[in-house]
Write a protein that holds these residues in place. Structure first.
Motif, PDB file in Angstrom:
ATOM      1  N   PHE A  45       0.818  -1.204   0.000  1.00 45.03           N
ATOM      2  CA  PHE A  45       0.000   0.000   0.000  1.00 45.03           C
ATOM      3  C   PHE A  45       0.861   1.266   0.000  1.00 45.03           C
ATOM      4  CE2 PHE A  45      -2.561   3.349   1.855  1.00 45.03           C
ATOM      5  CZ  PHE A  45      -3.805   3.173   1.263  1.00 45.03           C
ATOM      6  N   LYS A  46       1.811   1.340   0.916  1.00 43.77           N
ATOM      7  CA  LYS A  46       2.666   2.542   1.032  1.00 43.77           C
ATOM      8  C   LYS A  46       3.467   2.787  -0.242  1.00 43.77           C
ATOM      9  CE  LYS A  46       2.188   4.526   5.054  1.00 43.77           C
ATOM     10  NZ  LYS A  46       1.647   5.865   5.159  1.00 43.77           N
ATOM     11  N   ASP A  47       3.942   1.712  -0.860  1.00 41.44           N
ATOM     12  CA  ASP A  47       4.699   1.851  -2.104  1.00 41.44           C
ATOM     13  C   ASP A  47       3.808   2.426  -3.207  1.00 41.44           C
ATOM     14  OD1 ASP A  47       6.945   0.746  -0.860  1.00 41.44           O
ATOM     15  OD2 ASP A  47       6.353  -1.291  -1.422  1.00 41.44           O
ATOM     16  N   LEU A  48       2.583   1.912  -3.278  1.00 39.75           N
ATOM     17  CA  LEU A  48       1.634   2.437  -4.268  1.00 39.75           C
ATOM     18  C   LEU A  48       1.328   3.908  -4.002  1.00 39.75           C
ATOM     19  CD1 LEU A  48      -0.912  -0.448  -4.813  1.00 39.75           C
ATOM     20  CD2 LEU A  48       0.256   0.826  -6.594  1.00 39.75           C
ATOM     21  N   GLN A  49       1.183   4.262  -2.745  1.00 42.30           N
ATOM     22  CA  GLN A  49       0.900   5.653  -2.400  1.00 42.30           C
ATOM     23  C   GLN A  49       2.054   6.563  -2.823  1.00 42.30           C
ATOM     24  OE1 GLN A  49      -0.017   6.357   1.714  1.00 42.30           O
ATOM     25  NE2 GLN A  49      -0.735   8.430   1.305  1.00 42.30           N
ATOM     26  N   GLU A  50       3.279   6.105  -2.647  1.00 41.35           N
ATOM     27  CA  GLU A  50       4.437   6.892  -3.063  1.00 41.35           C
ATOM     28  C   GLU A  50       4.509   7.026  -4.582  1.00 41.35           C
ATOM     29  OE1 GLU A  50       7.951   5.215  -1.295  1.00 41.35           O
ATOM     30  OE2 GLU A  50       7.197   5.556   0.734  1.00 41.35           O
ATOM     31  N   LYS A  51       4.164   5.947  -5.299  1.00 44.37           N
ATOM     32  CA  LYS A  51       4.197   5.971  -6.769  1.00 44.37           C
ATOM     33  C   LYS A  51       3.116   6.873  -7.349  1.00 44.37           C
ATOM     34  CE  LYS A  51       7.468   3.112  -7.954  1.00 44.37           C
ATOM     35  NZ  LYS A  51       8.529   3.426  -8.872  1.00 44.37           N
ATOM     36  N   THR A  52       1.985   6.964  -6.667  1.00 48.47           N
ATOM     37  CA  THR A  52       0.874   7.787  -7.141  1.00 48.47           C
ATOM     38  C   THR A  52       0.829   9.059  -6.311  1.00 48.47           C
ATOM     39  OG1 THR A  52      -0.434   6.143  -5.935  1.00 48.47           O
ATOM     40  CG2 THR A  52      -0.802   6.257  -8.262  1.00 48.47           C
ATOM     41  N   LYS A  53       1.790   9.903  -6.559  1.00 51.91           N
ATOM     42  CA  LYS A  53       1.937  11.140  -5.796  1.00 51.91           C
ATOM     43  C   LYS A  53       0.660  11.969  -5.857  1.00 51.91           C
ATOM     44  CE  LYS A  53       6.911  11.413  -6.256  1.00 51.91           C
ATOM     45  NZ  LYS A  53       7.059  10.294  -5.405  1.00 51.91           N
ATOM     46  N   GLY A  54       0.221  12.416  -4.690  1.00 51.02           N
ATOM     47  CA  GLY A  54      -0.961  13.262  -4.617  1.00 51.02           C
ATOM     48  C   GLY A  54      -2.218  12.537  -4.192  1.00 51.02           C
ATOM     49  N   ILE A  55      -2.189  11.209  -4.176  1.00 47.12           N
ATOM     50  CA  ILE A  55      -3.367  10.453  -3.775  1.00 47.12           C
ATOM     51  C   ILE A  55      -3.392  10.321  -2.255  1.00 47.12           C
ATOM     52  CG2 ILE A  55      -2.311   8.159  -3.932  1.00 47.12           C
ATOM     53  CD1 ILE A  55      -4.992   7.177  -5.139  1.00 47.12           C
ATOM     54  N   THR A  56      -4.573  10.461  -1.675  1.00 51.07           N
ATOM     55  CA  THR A  56      -4.700  10.304  -0.227  1.00 51.07           C
ATOM     56  C   THR A  56      -4.882   8.821   0.099  1.00 51.07           C
ATOM     57  OG1 THR A  56      -7.110  10.507  -0.229  1.00 51.07           O
ATOM     58  CG2 THR A  56      -5.827  12.571  -0.034  1.00 51.07           C
ATOM     59  N   PRO A  57      -4.533   8.410   1.308  1.00 55.58           N
ATOM     60  CA  PRO A  57      -4.721   7.008   1.689  1.00 55.58           C
ATOM     61  C   PRO A  57      -6.180   6.551   1.534  1.00 55.58           C
ATOM     62  CG  PRO A  57      -3.343   8.105   3.301  1.00 55.58           C
ATOM     63  CD  PRO A  57      -3.853   9.170   2.364  1.00 55.58           C
ATOM     64  N   LYS A  58      -7.115   7.423   1.871  1.00 51.93           N
ATOM     65  CA  LYS A  58      -8.537   7.078   1.779  1.00 51.93           C
ATOM     66  C   LYS A  58      -8.942   6.803   0.329  1.00 51.93           C
ATOM     67  CE  LYS A  58     -13.113   8.898   2.876  1.00 51.93           C
ATOM     68  NZ  LYS A  58     -13.860  10.020   3.450  1.00 51.93           N
ATOM     69  N   VAL A  59      -8.503   7.651  -0.578  1.00 50.23           N
ATOM     70  CA  VAL A  59      -8.848   7.485  -1.994  1.00 50.23           C
ATOM     71  C   VAL A  59      -8.136   6.260  -2.568  1.00 50.23           C
ATOM     72  CG1 VAL A  59      -8.658   8.529  -4.296  1.00 50.23           C
ATOM     73  CG2 VAL A  59      -9.404   9.906  -2.350  1.00 50.23           C
ATOM     74  N   LEU A  60      -6.874   6.057  -2.214  1.00 58.72           N
ATOM     75  CA  LEU A  60      -6.144   4.883  -2.691  1.00 58.72           C
ATOM     76  C   LEU A  60      -6.845   3.606  -2.233  1.00 58.72           C
ATOM     77  CD1 LEU A  60      -3.794   3.510  -4.112  1.00 58.72           C
ATOM     78  CD2 LEU A  60      -2.431   3.840  -2.034  1.00 58.72           C
TER      79      LEU A  60
END
Length: 117
Positions: A45-60
Motif C-alpha cells: 500500500f505505502k509503495d503504491l501511495q508513493e508511486k501515485t503522488k498526490g493520492i490520499t490514503p482514503k482514496v487509494l
C-alpha cells in the motif's frame, strides 16, 4: 475532415460494453495505479501511495477496493509482523495495457498539439 469508421455498427451490447469499460477505468487514479503495478509488479500500500503522488490514503484504499471487485488486482495479506498487504495485477488486468498505452500516446500527441497552438 475524414469520417471516422467504426469496426461494426453500433448495437446496444457494444454501447453497454463501452460504458462498462469507461466505468471500470474512470477516475483520476485507477489507470495510474494499474500502470504502476504494470511497471513495478506487486506492491504494498505505502509503495503504491508513493508511486501515485498526490493520492490520499482514503482514496487509494477506495480505488484499490474497486479494482479488486472488478478482478483487475489481487490483494494478498501476508502473515508478517506487522501484517503487510501486497497488491498485484490479475491476468484480466493485463488486457487493459493496450488501452492504457493508447491513452498515453494520445495524451502525448494532444499535449504537443496544444503546446504548438
Amino acid at each position: 475532415m475524414e469520417k471516422f469508421k467504426c469496426e461494426s455498427a453500433p448495437t446496444v451490447d457494444r454501447q453497454l460494453a463501452l460504458k462498462d469499460a469507461i466505468d471500470l477505468l474512470s477516475g483520476k487514479w485507477k489507470i495510474v495505479i494499474l500502470r504502476s503495478l504494470y511497471l513495478d509488479g506487486s506492491m504494498r500500500f505505502k509503495d503504491l501511495q508513493e508511486k501515485t503522488k498526490g493520492i490520499t490514503p482514503k482514496v487509494l484504499s477506495k480505488e484499490l477496493k474497486q479494482l479488486e471487485e472488478n478482478l483487475l488486482i489481487t490483494r494478498t495479506v501476508n502473515n508478517t509482523k506487522p501484517i503487510t498487504v501486497n497488491y498485484a495485477l490479475t491476468g484480466h488486468a493485463i488486457e487493459t495495457l493496450p488501452v492504457i498505452n493508447a491513452l498515453i500516446e494520445f495524451g502525448l500527441k494532444h499535449r504537443k498539439k496544444i503546446k504548438n497552438k
